[in-house]
Write a protein that holds these residues in place. Sequence first.
Motif: not given
Length: 107
Positions: A78-107
């Motif tokens: 019964k912890l799996v839905p919470l773990l999945t949601a937290a992982l999805q939230e973390s992936i979204t944050k990581i992807e956002t940070l990767e996009t920002k880092v890529a933009a900074l590196e290319s400028s």
Amino acid sequence: AAAITDGITRLKTLKPYRFNWKSVGVGTTVDGFLAHEVTAVPEAITGTKDLVTTSSDVSAGIATAVGIPIYQGIDQSKLVPLLTAALQESITKIETLETKVAALESS
């Protein structure tokens, strides 16, 4: 139905441990949670903290003596839905940070 939007916040309240089961014996170390501490997913917990058998349990034939611990249980699936949601939230944050880092590196 509603999406879980606070997965990381709730996940951070979980405290995983390594411990030995009292009923199994010494040397059997497992990973898990203490049931009474899992407040993020209360439906995963059965039983009551520190509950012991009573004289009515003995009279009903449920127990052989008064004061025997009745341990809580946890359905970790019964912890799996919470773990999945937290992982999805973390992936979204990581992807956002990767996009920002890529933009900074290319400028």
